[in-house]
Write an enzyme that holds these catalytic residues in place. Structure first.
Site, PDB file in Angstrom:
ATOM      1  N   HIS A  88     -39.051  10.668  66.593  1.00 58.17           N
ATOM      2  CA  HIS A  88     -37.636  10.984  66.762  1.00 58.17           C
ATOM      3  C   HIS A  88     -37.139  11.658  65.481  1.00 58.17           C
ATOM      4  CE1 HIS A  88     -36.393   8.049  70.176  1.00 58.17           C
ATOM      5  NE2 HIS A  88     -37.676   8.385  70.304  1.00 58.17           N
ATOM      6  N   GLU A 130     -34.528  11.202  63.616  1.00 61.49           N
ATOM      7  CA  GLU A 130     -34.067  10.302  62.557  1.00 61.49           C
ATOM      8  C   GLU A 130     -35.233   9.682  61.789  1.00 61.49           C
ATOM      9  OE1 GLU A 130     -31.242   9.532  66.136  1.00 61.49           O
ATOM     10  OE2 GLU A 130     -33.294  10.223  65.822  1.00 61.49           O
TER      11      GLU A 130
END
Length: 163
Positions: A67, A69
């Site tokens: 992901h 992040e």
């Protein structure tokens, strides 16, 4: 630690937030071009310098943890030589999911700024609120809805092209 001013009021941190979100949107577009959900993220330090960035690469990397992040936080920790990112801000185009909100909390990111709210998997205030859960210990500041219309438009365009 510096804080962002109220909407509409100019100061240096608003400029940093705008530049960081612009970069996160560029990264989200990179993800979309690769066929991944268009989410981009950057980590900025207390001086407003980008110390980590990432975009969704789950499909491209065949990695459920790739992901935006997580990629940005990993890069920031490596660059700064510490897991503790308390003086940093995570800026992301979509509200973090439970995994990413947990990663932000576990890395002690001082602030989470995001664009679009995620009504299905959002974990920073919409469906769940992991960063402000009193049981987690470390509680970063959370600011949602930054450049929301641009972030939502990118997601809508991507998913409408898939249908």
């Amino acid at each position: 630690m510096a804080t962002f001013a109220a909407s509409g009021e100019y100061n240096e941190m608003n400029d940093v937030r705008e530049r960081a979100m612009n970069r996160a949107l560029e990264l989200a577009e990179t993800a979309a071009m690769a066929g991944d959900t268009p989410v981009g993220a950057v980590v900025v330090d207390s001086r407003g310098e980008v110390v980590g960035e990432g975009f969704n690469r789950r499909d491209a990397a065949k990695d459920p943890f790739a992901h935006a992040e997580v990629e940005a936080v990993r890069q920031a920790a490596a660059k700064l030589g510490t897991w503790n990112l308390a003086e940093c801000t995570l800026v992301v185009t979509l509200e973090p999911c439970p995994m990413c909100a947990g990663a932000a909390v576990m890395s002690h990111v001082g602030r989470i700024v995001f664009g679009a709210w995620d009504e299905k998997m959002g974990a920073c205030g919409s469906v769940w609120d992991i960063p402000r859960d009193p049981h987690v210990g470390f509680m970063p500041e959370v600011i949602g809805g930054v450049d929301e219309s641009r972030c939502v438009a990118l997601l809508r365009e991507f998913f409408s092209s898939k249908r």
